[in-house]
Design a protein around this motif. Structure first.
Motif, short mmCIF file in Angstrom:
data_model
loop_
_atom_site.label_atom_id
_atom_site.label_comp_id
_atom_site.label_asym_id
_atom_site.label_seq_id
_atom_site.Cartn_x
_atom_site.Cartn_y
_atom_site.Cartn_z
N GLY A 8 26.67 -23.28 64.39
CA GLY A 8 25.95 -24.24 63.84
C GLY A 8 25.71 -25.46 64.32
N ASN A 9 25.50 -26.09 65.01
CA ASN A 9 25.04 -27.44 65.34
C ASN A 9 24.99 -28.51 64.74
OD1 ASN A 9 25.00 -30.12 67.25
ND2 ASN A 9 23.96 -29.62 69.18
N TRP A 10 25.39 -29.37 64.01
CA TRP A 10 24.73 -30.09 62.99
C TRP A 10 24.11 -31.28 63.98
CZ3 TRP A 10 27.70 -29.89 58.19
CH2 TRP A 10 28.33 -29.22 57.04
N TYR A 172 23.24 -21.60 76.46
CA TYR A 172 22.24 -21.37 77.47
C TYR A 172 20.56 -22.51 76.52
CZ TYR A 172 17.25 -21.17 79.62
OH TYR A 172 15.90 -21.68 80.05
N GLU A 173 20.69 -23.70 77.03
CA GLU A 173 19.18 -24.22 75.83
C GLU A 173 18.20 -24.70 76.45
OE1 GLU A 173 21.45 -24.63 71.56
OE2 GLU A 173 22.14 -26.66 73.14
N PRO A 174 17.60 -24.18 77.11
CA PRO A 174 16.51 -24.91 77.34
C PRO A 174 16.14 -26.70 77.01
CG PRO A 174 15.94 -23.13 76.88
CD PRO A 174 16.95 -23.50 77.09
N ILE A 178 14.65 -27.40 72.71
CA ILE A 178 15.84 -28.50 71.86
C ILE A 178 14.54 -29.22 70.86
CG2 ILE A 178 17.58 -29.88 71.26
CD1 ILE A 178 18.94 -28.32 73.91
N GLY A 179 14.67 -28.79 69.25
CA GLY A 179 13.88 -29.93 68.81
C GLY A 179 12.57 -30.11 68.98
N THR A 180 12.29 -29.14 69.52
CA THR A 180 11.02 -29.70 69.88
C THR A 180 9.58 -28.39 68.84
OG1 THR A 180 11.00 -28.02 71.49
CG2 THR A 180 10.60 -29.54 72.02
N LEU A 237 23.19 -20.60 69.34
CA LEU A 237 23.54 -22.11 69.14
C LEU A 237 22.42 -22.78 68.10
CD1 LEU A 237 25.60 -24.75 69.41
CD2 LEU A 237 25.21 -25.15 71.21
N ILE A 238 22.50 -23.17 66.55
CA ILE A 238 21.26 -23.27 66.06
C ILE A 238 21.21 -25.23 65.92
CG2 ILE A 238 19.98 -22.95 63.86
CD1 ILE A 238 20.94 -20.31 66.00
N GLY A 239 21.15 -26.08 65.98
CA GLY A 239 20.52 -27.11 65.22
C GLY A 239 20.06 -27.19 64.49
P1 PGA Z 1 17.34 -26.96 67.17
O1 PGA Z 1 19.19 -27.77 69.06
O2 PGA Z 1 17.43 -25.60 67.58
O3 PGA Z 1 17.48 -27.97 66.51
O4 PGA Z 1 16.59 -27.09 68.76
C1 PGA Z 1 20.08 -26.94 69.14
C2 PGA Z 1 21.37 -27.76 69.92
O5 PGA Z 1 19.94 -28.35 70.40
O6 PGA Z 1 22.13 -27.38 70.05
#
Ligand code: PGA
Length: 255
Positions: A8-10, A172-174, A178-180, A237-239
Motif C-alpha cells: 500500500g502506497n499511502w 509496473y505502473e502505467p 494511476i489515480g485515474t 502496488l496500491i494507492g
Molecule cells: P492508485 O496509485 O492505486 O491510486 O492508482 C497507485 C500508485 O501510484 O502506486
C-alpha cells in the motif's frame, strides 16, 4: 514459486492518528486470514515510527504487515535539508523503500542517475527497493510503451550487480492508470510484465524468474483477482484503495 506481494502506497495522505486507525483495522483483518500474499504498508515518513511499532508489536511468530517508505535521499548523510536517508529508514525497521515512483519522476525531477544512487543506498542498508517504471498516456498512444519501460529498466537496473538485482522488486505502473480509475487490462499488464521479465533476463539470466513484478494503477477489489491471475503479475502496488482497510484487505485476499 515467486513471492506474492501487496503493498500500500499511502502517498501524502492521513494524519498519524488516521494512519494508526487504518493499520489497527488492517492488522485485525490480516491476522485472522490465511492470505498467501506478503503485506506491506508505505505510510509517510512522519508515520513510520508509530506504524512500525504497531506492526512489530503484533508479532506472534509472524509479522503480518511489513513496513516500507515512499522515498529516500540519494546521499548517505550530510547537509541535505529536508531529506531522509536510507540509514534513518533502516533504523525505524523499514524493510522496503519505493524508488522512482512516477510522481517523484514527474514532480521532483527524479531521473535515472539519482534513482540509481537511491537504489544502491537502500540495498546497502539491507532493505528492498520497490523500483517503479511505467509509460505515460502519450507514450502508449505513440506505441512507445515498451521502448520507454525498457529504457527505464536498463538505465537503472542494468547498472546493478546480480547479487544486488536479486533484492529488487519491480512495480509496473502505467502513469495513465494511476489515480485515474482507468486500469490496464489484465492482458496489457501481463504483456508488459512478461516484457519486463524478458528485459531483466537479457542482462541477469534466470534470476529474472524470481523477481516479483507488481502492477500498480487503479488496482481495486473489483479488478485485483483478474490482474493477479496472470502468470507474470506477482501482486500490486496500491494507492487510493490502500487508504481503506476493507478495500486493501479485499485486494490482499484476491490471490
Ligand atoms: P492508485 O496509485 O492505486 O491510486 O492508482 C497507485 C500508485 O501510484 O502506486
Amino acid at each position: 514459486m515467486r513471492r506474492k506481494i501487496v503493498a500500500g502506497n499511502w502517498k501524502m495522505n492521513t494524519t498519524v492518528a488516521e494512519g494508526e486507525t487504518l493499520v489497527k483495522e488492517l492488522l485485525e483483518l490480516v491476522e485472522e486470514s490465511d492470505t498467501a500474499a506478503e503485506v506491506i504498508v508505505c505510510p509517510p515518513f512522519t508515520h513510520l515510527d508509530t506504524i512500525g511499532r504497531m506492526v512489530r508489536a503484533n508479532y506472534d511468530g509472524k509479522q503480518y504487515i511489513q513496513l516500507g517508505a515512499q522515498n529516500c535521499a540519494g546521499q548517505p548523510s550530510g547537509a541535505f535539508t529536508g531529506e531522509v536517508s536510507a540509514l534513518m529508514l533502516k533504523s525505524l525497521s523499514c524493510k522496503y523503500v519505493i524508488i522512482g515512483h512516477s510522481e517523484r519522476r514527474e514532480y521532483f525531477g527524479e531521473t535515472g542517475s539519482s534513482l540509481f544512487q537511491k537504489l544502491i543506498l537502500v540495498i546497502q542498508n539491507g532493505m528492498t527497493p520497490i523500483f517503479c517504471v511505467g509509460e505515460k498516456l502519450k507514450d502508449r498512444e505513440e506505441k512507445r510503451e515498451y521502448e520507454i519501460v525498457g529504457d527505464q529498466i536498463k538505465e537503472v537496473l542494468y547498472q546493478l550487480k546480480g547479487a544486488d538485482m536479486e533484492k529488487v522488486i519491480i512495480a509496473y505502473e502505467p502513469v495513465w492508470a494511476i489515480g485515474t480509475g482507468r486500469t490496464a487490462t489484465s492482458e496489457q499488464a501481463e504483456e508488459m510484465h512478461a516484457f519486463i521479465r524478458k528485459i531483466v533476463s537479457d542482462k541477469f539470466g534466470k534470476l529474472s524468474q524470481q523477481i516479483p513484478i507488481l502492477y500498480g494503477g487503479s488496482c481495486k477489489p473489483s479488478n485485483a483477482a483478474e490482474l493477479f491471475s496472470k502468470s507474470n503479475v506477482d501482486g500490486g502496488l496500491i494507492g487510493g484503495a490502500s487508504l481503506s482497510s476493507e478495500d486493501f484487505f479485499r485486494i490482499i485476499k484476491s490471490f
